[in-house]
Design a protein around this motif. Structure first.
Motif: not given
Lengths: 796, 225
Positions: A8, A335-336, A339
């Motif tokens: 991503t 989790q974000l 990221q």
């Protein structure tokens, strides 16, 4: 999971190439400059620390003189080391080094010109970490006719042959044999002597064979009995936990016991690792530059981080939708957070890769520029430690905040485009911009003031003439025929005038505290800088005689003195001083003239007392006045004359004004570096500002649309957008200017003679910062102002 | 499955307080297909957001699968949500940087499903939605109807018990809209509970029951036959 993050992140970079490019550029530039500077700092701080006993080795110095003439001798007398070793229980060993100028070394038919060798004690190889890799460790110099050389010297002289036992001829006819080899010095060693001769050889030559005498009657038996010759660097190895202050007192006591007339003679000790960056009395030497570099390096890295934070938080609005979707379909905050950390790390990895590649490419230029030999040694732990720590530090500083901000969006609002990113974050970003621009303002002001001072230094009237003068030092044989040499040089039309002196006028020379005059106060311990020369010297340099007369070359001139105004004042004299008695060392004579003060030392120092003495016999340095046009011819003539006497030794001459500039090479280099630093800081800051302007224009799209529909002109909208930033810039200027003023005042304190700072510099810096900032933000503002309101309103 | 009682939600600015939900009570049984209708500003979306645990109520009770969730913190709500509820939006809300496959895979990643299992389940659901041939395309390369099928695939890949659809056909032409409604009906017939907010009477007719809201209150319930 990580793979998904990376994927991503990579696609995000690709789909936003413009922003990614700005980010990577800002980071790369910041990292390259920051790391280069930190490597330089690290290298400077590491000097001499490789010596395993460094913490217990002290360099000994002596404070001489009082008042203006107070000075610190870092070369001291020879007996101190011997007495300290014998009498003081704390002192385990001592090393003396007497550095020697230059000489040809011959091996078979090859001649090597060495300009960096020394006489030293055998303890040199055990106190310092310079162990013999060939030869007898316990006895490096079996007798006075032996030398120890470095590995590369051995290779240069003997190629692959075994150097031990080889005979080398020093000068004309002094054979010595090689009895030891040491490894080449680390680059960060203060000692770089390529050839070491036994100090006992010097003792033999100077005291036993040639009989040193100070009064012309008695002779000094050995260097260990000579309390007058300040020629020896002296290092003492002490037991651990020795108190430096106590050691100094003990050394002073020894000196005053042995030579009571010198009292008081305060001693100084300096730990070996400080020698490179501090002066003997503990004041800053190179340390101030190192400190400045470290601060500027961190500033530049901080600016680069701020830049990243600003750009990524500004763009976080556009990521809001993605964040919300991820949250709604199940992403946790952590989790974000991860990221976005991964995303920053990826961008950083890109920047770091480009930065490291750039550093390898730029290294030769950097070395040349910084006057340093830094090797980007891939195997060096220190180098990589510096690089990695810098990377991790900047990565951490710039990744956490954006990641926290992005991962904390409330999904519903974000999805509906209602993310205002909070007033808090906008304020935070403003603070960052103010910080960036404050730093830029400080750097701009510093650059201007350093430039101004350098201009002042290079254009100041020094009180003597240094233009179009070439100079060189005569060697033994040439000096024996000095009259003939001078006559031959003067004969040539390219030489307008010529003189000889003991002193290199721009670099320095000897001074003496051994003096007396009628009415000398008991407390006075005045030192005179001595300038010996012939009768032309004062006229040659266009030094202004304000009282009395010049030397005429008569025999009586050898007991005549000409002094400068400062000397008159420091001696406590006034009015007509001509005819007053003055004794300098063993010469008891009279003052026949006074010259106007002139800057014979660099402008970092106040003008000190000077005494001119007529003494051509002690004047080894030749000065030739030439014209620009015939410089080549004058050099050719000088070279030809030189060759008649010193065929083996290369002819080394210098232009006096070049030498003068070279004294300020550190200052000039700082000036150049500051030009670069400020340019870089400004560029990176502008990238950040650009990011903020973009953000601001995006946030206000709707507002701008409504205003336009209601009839606002483009100019008004640009003003609306620019005003906020101009306030920030004004704030930065208000913070930056006083800081710059303070810092530059400190910097100028190093100069005894300095330029006025003046308000114009500040005004210009403020104007420059504002102009650059305005230019940066106007791009976005104009774009936003010109946008079609129908579009911006529809996007609601 | 869902029982809410006297639910209240206010929106406050400095001077104005707006009541979005006013002591609303309703229930939805497992396996039901419920449509929520009403004019703009009636509180439909607020209700859907609270049902989807994206927002919390100010007052009242919300029991989901026999658990009182009205005052769960965000973390607990998120946890419950990701295992039980799938969302379908009017504007699809796919992530532009991810392919069809990756978009559908995302919920499985966040619930920690193994890579092999993910491939199997994503392929299964893409097959079912007849979008398999587009698996490596990015959302912008698809038509609106295809995008919504991907969004539905993403909503069901985790096998949620409840699907919340917020005007799922709002951005689609009628033919694509009908396809989407058929898909939702299929899912409902296979056992998934569906709550759908819609403006369209046509779409509402696919449901078992229509709840009509006005000013934050239930004004009428129609049972479809």
């Amino acid at each position: 999971m990580i793979l998904n993050y990376l994927k991503t992140a990579w696609r995000n970079i690709l789909s936003n190439k413009f922003y990614a490019a700005i980010n990577v550029t800002g980071l790369t530039v910041g990292l390259v400059v920051g790391i280069f500077m930190l490597l330089w700092v690290q290298d400077e701080l590491s000097f001499d620390r490789f010596n395993s006993k460094a913490d217990n080795i002290y360099k000994v110095g002596i404070v001489g003189g009082t008042g203006l003439s107070k000075q610190i001798f870092s070369n001291i007398i020879a007996p101190v080391s011997t007495f300290a070793k014998n009498e003081l229980p704390d002192v385990k060993d001592g090393v003396r080094i007497m550095a020697v100028g230059d000489a040809p070394f011959k091996y078979k038919d090859k001649v090597f010109y060495e300009d960096n060798f020394c006489f030293t004690d055998p303890s040199y190889f055990s106190v310092f970490d310079f162990p013999l890799i060939k030869g007898d460790k316990r006895n490096p110099f079996p007798d006075n006719n032996t030398i120890v050389i470095t590995e590369s010297t051995a290779k240069k002289y003997f190629g692959t042959e075994d150097p031990i036992g080889k005979t080398v001829i020093i000068g004309q006819n002094e054979p010595v044999s090689v009895t030891g080899v040491i490894a080449d010095y680390p680059k960060n060693s203060s000692f770089q002597y390529r050839v070491m001769l036994p100090l006992s050889r010097f003792n033999y030559l100077a005291y036993i064979k040639n009989k040193t005498s100070y009064d012309g009657k008695t002779t000094v038996q050995s260097m260990d009995a000579d309390w007058s010759s300040f020629s020896f660097q002296t290092y003492l190895l002490t037991k651990p936990n020795t108190k430096a202050a106590k050691l100094e007192k003990e050394l002073q006591a020894i000196h005053e016991r042995q030579k009571p007339e010198d009292a008081p003679v305060p001693y100084l000790t300096q730990p070996l690792p400080q020698m490179h960056l501090y002066q003997a009395d503990g004041t800053d030497g190179g340390m101030s530059t190192v400190r400045m570099f470290a601060i500027v390096a961190v500033m530049i890295l901080v600016i680069a981080c701020i830049n990243y934070v600003n750009l990524s938080t500004a763009r976080s609005m556009l990521r809001a939708k993605e964040v919300s979707i991820r949250k709604i379909i199940g992403a946790g905050k952590f989790q974000l957070f991860m990221q976005f950390m991964v995303e920053t790390a990826l961008l950083f990895a890109l920047a770091a890769a480009v930065a490291i590649a750039l550093m390898f490419i730029l290294l030769p230029y950097y070395n040349q520029f910084s006057g340093k030999q830094i090797a980007l040694n891939i195997t060096s732990f220190n180098v990589w430690a510096c690089v990695v720590i810098t990377l991790i530090g900047t990565l951490t500083a710039s990744s956490i905040y954006p990641a926290l901000l992005l991962s904390s969006f409330e999904p519903l609002k974000a999805l509906k485009g209602k993310v205002t990113a909070g007033i808090g974050t906008a304020a935070f970003r403003r603070i960052l911009v103010v910080l960036q621009f404050s730093v830029s303002v400080v750097l701009i002001v510093s650059t201007l003031i350093i430039g101004k001072q350098l201009k002042y230094v290079f254009t100041k009237d020094l009180g003597y003439d240094k233009e179009n003068i070439i100079t060189f030092n005569m060697r033994d044989d040439m000096h024996k025929h000095a009259d003939a040499v001078m006559n031959e040089l003067k004969k040539d039309p390219s030489v307008l005038a010529a003189t000889v002196s003991s002193r290199n006028m721009v670099v320095g020379g000897s001074s003496t505290g051994n003096n007396d005059w009628d009415g000398k106060p008991k407390s006075s311990n005045l030192w005179f800088n001595q300038i010996h020369g012939d009768k032309n010297l004062i006229d040659f340099f266009k030094i202004k005689l304000i009282q009395g007369s010049n030397f005429t070359g008569v025999v009586a001139d050898s007991s005549h003195f000409i002094i400068n105004e400062t000397a008159v004042k420091e001696m406590g004299l006034s009015g007509n001083v001509i005819g007053k008695r003055l004794r300098i060392q063993t010469i008891n004579g009279t003052i026949i003239g006074v010259v106007k003060d002139f800057h014979f030392q660099n402008l970092h120092k106040k003008i000190e007392p000077v005494v001119f003495q007529y003494n051509p016999a002690n004047s080894w340095r030749v000065y030739l006045k030439i014209t620009n046009a015939n410089a080549q011819r004058a050099i050719a003539i000088s070279t030809a004359v030189w060759k008649q006497y010193n065929n083996d030794v290369p002819f080394n001459y210098a232009f006096l004004d070049d030498s003068y500039r070279r004294i300020y090479s550190d200052d000039s280099r700082q000036g150049q570096l500051f030009n670069i630093f400020s340019a870089i800081a400004i560029v990176i800051s502008c990238l950040g500002l650009f990011g903020l302007a973009t953000y601001s224009a995006q946030v206000k799209t709707r507002e701008i649309g409504i205003r336009k529909v209601l009839g606002a002109s483009v100019a008004r909208i640009i003003t609306l957008l620019a005003r906020e930033f101009m306030i920030l810039i004004a704030l930065s200027t208000a913070i930056g200017l006083p800081v710059a003023w303070y810092a530059m005042n400190k910097w100028l304190q190093d100069f005894a003679y300095k330029t006025n700072i003046g308000w114009a510099v500040f005004a210009f810096a403020a104007f420059a910062a504002a102009a650059v900032a305005l230019a940066t933000i106007s791009v976005q503002s104009i774009k936003a102002a010109l946008a079609n309101p129908v579009k911006s309103l529809r996007s609601e | 499955m869902i029982k809410i009682t006297n639910l209240e939600k206010f929106y406050r600015t400095e001077e104005v307080e707006t009541i979005a939900l006013n002591k609303l009570s309703m229930h939805v049984d497992t396996g039901e297909f419920v449509a929520i209708m009403g004019p703009s500003g009636c509180g439909k979306s607020t209700l859907l957001n609270i049902l989807g645990m994206l927002d919390d109520p100010d007052e009242g009770s919300y029991v989901f699968n026999d658990i009182e969730v009205a005052h769960f913190n965000e973390r607990k709500r998120a946890d419950l949500r990701k295992h039980n509820i799938g969302f379908v939006f009017q504007s699809f809300n796919l992530i532009d940087e991810l392919t069809v496959f990756e978009n559908v895979e995302l919920p499985l990643i966040y619930t920690g499903v193994s890579a092999a299992e993910r491939v199997k389940r994503v392929e299964e659901v893409l097959d079912k939605m007849q979008i398999m041939h587009r698996r490596n395309h990015y959302p912008q390369q698809l038509s609106g109807g295809q995008q919504q099928r991907v969004a539905i695939a993403r909503a069901v890949v985790n096998k949620p018990k409840l699907i919340l659809a917020d005007e799922p056909t709002g951005n689609l032409d009628s033919s694509n809209g009908n396809d989407v409604m058929e898909l939702l009906t299929d899912l409902n017939e296979q056992g998934t509970t569906i709550i759908m907010v819609t403006h369209s009477e046509h779409d509402a007719r696919y449901s078992h029951r229509i709840i009509r809201l006005l000013d934050g209150q239930t004004v009428m319930e129609n049972i479809m036959v």
